[in-house]
Design a protein around this motif. Structure first.
Motif, PDB file in Angstrom:
ATOM      1  N   TYR A 126      43.252  40.340  29.601  1.00  0.00           N
ATOM      2  CA  TYR A 126      44.399  39.754  30.290  1.00  0.00           C
ATOM      3  C   TYR A 126      45.692  40.322  29.705  1.00  0.00           C
ATOM      4  CZ  TYR A 126      47.436  36.217  32.354  1.00  0.00           C
ATOM      5  OH  TYR A 126      48.415  35.571  33.062  1.00  0.00           O
ATOM      6  N   GLN A 127      46.552  40.808  30.541  1.00  0.00           N
ATOM      7  CA  GLN A 127      47.833  41.428  30.189  1.00  0.00           C
ATOM      8  C   GLN A 127      47.663  42.702  29.353  1.00  0.00           C
ATOM      9  OE1 GLN A 127      50.384  38.339  28.611  1.00  0.00           O
ATOM     10  NE2 GLN A 127      50.742  37.519  30.658  1.00  0.00           N
ATOM     11  N   ARG A 128      46.527  43.348  29.481  1.00  0.00           N
ATOM     12  CA  ARG A 128      46.290  44.645  28.843  1.00  0.00           C
ATOM     13  C   ARG A 128      45.829  45.618  29.925  1.00  0.00           C
ATOM     14  NH1 ARG A 128      43.669  41.625  24.106  1.00  0.00           N
ATOM     15  NH2 ARG A 128      45.345  41.636  22.570  1.00  0.00           N
ATOM     16  N   LEU A 129      46.733  45.940  30.821  1.00  0.00           N
ATOM     17  CA  LEU A 129      46.400  46.746  31.990  1.00  0.00           C
ATOM     18  C   LEU A 129      45.881  48.125  31.614  1.00  0.00           C
ATOM     19  CD1 LEU A 129      46.298  46.974  35.050  1.00  0.00           C
ATOM     20  CD2 LEU A 129      48.673  47.724  35.008  1.00  0.00           C
ATOM     21  N   LEU A 130      46.494  48.780  30.649  1.00  0.00           N
ATOM     22  CA  LEU A 130      46.058  50.120  30.269  1.00  0.00           C
ATOM     23  C   LEU A 130      44.620  50.106  29.750  1.00  0.00           C
ATOM     24  CD1 LEU A 130      46.691  53.099  30.019  1.00  0.00           C
ATOM     25  CD2 LEU A 130      47.678  52.645  27.770  1.00  0.00           C
ATOM     26  N   LEU A 131      44.297  49.165  28.880  1.00  0.00           N
ATOM     27  CA  LEU A 131      42.932  49.046  28.371  1.00  0.00           C
ATOM     28  C   LEU A 131      41.961  48.737  29.507  1.00  0.00           C
ATOM     29  CD1 LEU A 131      40.912  48.944  26.048  1.00  0.00           C
ATOM     30  CD2 LEU A 131      41.566  46.529  25.705  1.00  0.00           C
ATOM     31  N   THR A 132      42.346  47.852  30.406  1.00  0.00           N
ATOM     32  CA  THR A 132      41.509  47.514  31.559  1.00  0.00           C
ATOM     33  C   THR A 132      41.229  48.755  32.395  1.00  0.00           C
ATOM     34  OG1 THR A 132      42.426  45.277  31.601  1.00  0.00           O
ATOM     35  CG2 THR A 132      41.337  46.040  33.607  1.00  0.00           C
ATOM     36  N   LEU A 133      42.263  49.543  32.654  1.00  0.00           N
ATOM     37  CA  LEU A 133      42.088  50.756  33.458  1.00  0.00           C
ATOM     38  C   LEU A 133      41.221  51.786  32.733  1.00  0.00           C
ATOM     39  CD1 LEU A 133      45.629  51.121  35.043  1.00  0.00           C
ATOM     40  CD2 LEU A 133      43.526  50.270  36.118  1.00  0.00           C
ATOM     41  N   LEU A 134      41.382  51.916  31.437  1.00  0.00           N
ATOM     42  CA  LEU A 134      40.535  52.832  30.662  1.00  0.00           C
ATOM     43  C   LEU A 134      39.071  52.423  30.753  1.00  0.00           C
ATOM     44  CD1 LEU A 134      42.730  53.473  27.491  1.00  0.00           C
ATOM     45  CD2 LEU A 134      42.094  55.138  29.256  1.00  0.00           C
ATOM     46  N   ILE A 135      38.801  51.129  30.681  1.00  0.00           N
ATOM     47  CA  ILE A 135      37.428  50.631  30.821  1.00  0.00           C
ATOM     48  C   ILE A 135      36.903  50.920  32.221  1.00  0.00           C
ATOM     49  CG2 ILE A 135      36.071  48.494  30.969  1.00  0.00           C
ATOM     50  CD1 ILE A 135      37.751  47.510  28.537  1.00  0.00           C
ATOM     51  N   GLY A 162      30.591  59.550  43.738  1.00  0.00           N
ATOM     52  CA  GLY A 162      30.226  58.129  43.787  1.00  0.00           C
ATOM     53  C   GLY A 162      30.727  57.376  42.569  1.00  0.00           C
ATOM     54  N   LEU A 163      30.607  58.011  41.416  1.00  0.00           N
ATOM     55  CA  LEU A 163      31.090  57.382  40.185  1.00  0.00           C
ATOM     56  C   LEU A 163      32.614  57.265  40.187  1.00  0.00           C
ATOM     57  CD1 LEU A 163      28.645  59.131  37.711  1.00  0.00           C
ATOM     58  CD2 LEU A 163      28.626  56.715  38.380  1.00  0.00           C
ATOM     59  N   ALA A 164      33.291  58.244  40.764  1.00  0.00           N
ATOM     60  CA  ALA A 164      34.757  58.178  40.880  1.00  0.00           C
ATOM     61  C   ALA A 164      35.173  57.045  41.819  1.00  0.00           C
ATOM     62  CB  ALA A 164      35.316  59.515  41.360  1.00  0.00           C
ATOM     63  N   LEU A 165      34.421  56.852  42.910  1.00  0.00           N
ATOM     64  CA  LEU A 165      34.723  55.739  43.823  1.00  0.00           C
ATOM     65  C   LEU A 165      34.517  54.396  43.126  1.00  0.00           C
ATOM     66  CD1 LEU A 165      33.195  57.051  47.165  1.00  0.00           C
ATOM     67  CD2 LEU A 165      35.610  56.639  46.665  1.00  0.00           C
ATOM     68  N   ILE A 166      33.463  54.302  42.327  1.00  0.00           N
ATOM     69  CA  ILE A 166      33.225  53.076  41.561  1.00  0.00           C
ATOM     70  C   ILE A 166      34.386  52.823  40.606  1.00  0.00           C
ATOM     71  CG2 ILE A 166      31.771  52.098  39.721  1.00  0.00           C
ATOM     72  CD1 ILE A 166      29.370  53.449  41.224  1.00  0.00           C
ATOM     73  N   ALA A 167      34.801  53.850  39.892  1.00  0.00           N
ATOM     74  CA  ALA A 167      35.932  53.708  38.967  1.00  0.00           C
ATOM     75  C   ALA A 167      37.182  53.263  39.717  1.00  0.00           C
ATOM     76  CB  ALA A 167      36.181  55.028  38.237  1.00  0.00           C
ATOM     77  N   ALA A 168      37.399  53.824  40.912  1.00  0.00           N
ATOM     78  CA  ALA A 168      38.604  53.494  41.687  1.00  0.00           C
ATOM     79  C   ALA A 168      38.594  52.042  42.157  1.00  0.00           C
ATOM     80  CB  ALA A 168      38.726  54.439  42.880  1.00  0.00           C
ATOM     81  N   TYR A 169      37.471  51.584  42.729  1.00  0.00           N
ATOM     82  CA  TYR A 169      37.524  50.198  43.210  1.00  0.00           C
ATOM     83  C   TYR A 169      37.498  49.208  42.058  1.00  0.00           C
ATOM     84  CZ  TYR A 169      32.312  49.661  43.637  1.00  0.00           C
ATOM     85  OH  TYR A 169      30.967  49.587  43.439  1.00  0.00           O
ATOM     86  N   TRP A 170      36.904  49.566  40.938  1.00  0.00           N
ATOM     87  CA  TRP A 170      36.995  48.697  39.768  1.00  0.00           C
ATOM     88  C   TRP A 170      38.421  48.671  39.230  1.00  0.00           C
ATOM     89  CZ3 TRP A 170      34.059  45.386  36.806  1.00  0.00           C
ATOM     90  CH2 TRP A 170      32.759  45.160  37.257  1.00  0.00           C
ATOM     91  N   ALA A 171      39.107  49.804  39.256  1.00  0.00           N
ATOM     92  CA  ALA A 171      40.491  49.852  38.773  1.00  0.00           C
ATOM     93  C   ALA A 171      41.399  48.979  39.634  1.00  0.00           C
ATOM     94  CB  ALA A 171      40.995  51.292  38.745  1.00  0.00           C
ATOM     95  N   LEU A 172      41.025  48.778  40.887  1.00  0.00           N
ATOM     96  CA  LEU A 172      41.771  47.860  41.753  1.00  0.00           C
ATOM     97  C   LEU A 172      41.320  46.415  41.545  1.00  0.00           C
ATOM     98  CD1 LEU A 172      41.761  49.894  45.091  1.00  0.00           C
ATOM     99  CD2 LEU A 172      43.720  49.448  43.609  1.00  0.00           C
TER     100      LEU A 172
END
Length: 185
Positions: A126-135, A162-172
């Motif tokens: 929570y409130q660690r957007l950069l870490l969340t996006l890295l994960i 496919g893995l890039a799409l997974i990363a993208a929708y998780w990043a959202l």
């Protein structure tokens, strides 16, 4: 005995709840990846009952848990319907005589399990957007790749897409899900 069980949620510290929540999630992850349908369903039901009994009885948190699980499962099903990932055995939904590939039940169980952690084990995001996006860009696609291999799922070539799409929708999805979960008191 029942009175002691009723007192457990109040007697656990917030950090204890986070640790227990994370451990139960990890156990359920292994059940969803390695076990048969009966065991993974039993494990997920246990996780949800355990979560309700010992971690969280807040109705709004439960609505968020199911909402995120449904959205995540729908995203995984869209990936399956697009042919970016093929599951074996395949799961299909028939709409107006048209067969549409959907994600298997074990992925929905994983989403339920994951969603139960947003307010607890994963609250450090929570409130660690950069870490969340890295994960989202590294750990999550790796977990999908590992889980898919153990579950005999195959990514369409090139598999990185496919893995890039997974990363993208998780990043959202993940930053929104964490914010939603942590806004509820």
């Amino acid at each position: 005995m029942l009175a002691q069980i009723e007192q457990l949620p109040q007697s656990m510290t917030p950090n204890q709840k986070k640790v227990v929540n994370g451990l139960v999630f990890q156990i359920n992850w292994f059940a969803c990846i390695f076990a048969n349908t009966t065991v993974l369903l039993a494990s997920t039901i246990f996780l949800l009952l355990f979560h309700f009994a010992l971690i969280d009885r807040n109705a709004k948190q439960w609505l968020i848990l199911f909402f995120i699980a449904i959205i995540g499962y729908a995203a995984d099903s869209a990936l399956a319907a697009s042919g970016m990932i093929m599951f074996s055995p395949s799961a299909n939904l028939v709409l107006n005589g048209i067969n549409i590939a959907v994600a298997p039940l074990w992925l929905f169980c994983l989403w339920l399990s994951f969603s139960s952690c947003l307010h607890y084990a994963f609250s450090f995001l929570y409130q660690r957007l950069l870490l969340t996006l890295l994960i989202c860009l590294s750990v999550i696609p790796f977990n999908y790749y590992i889980g898919a291999n153990f579950r005999n799922a195959v990514f369409a070539e090139p598999s990185w897409l496919g893995l890039a799409l997974i990363a993208a929708y998780w990043a959202l999805l993940l930053p929104i899900a964490i914010r939603m979960s942590n806004q509820v008191k």
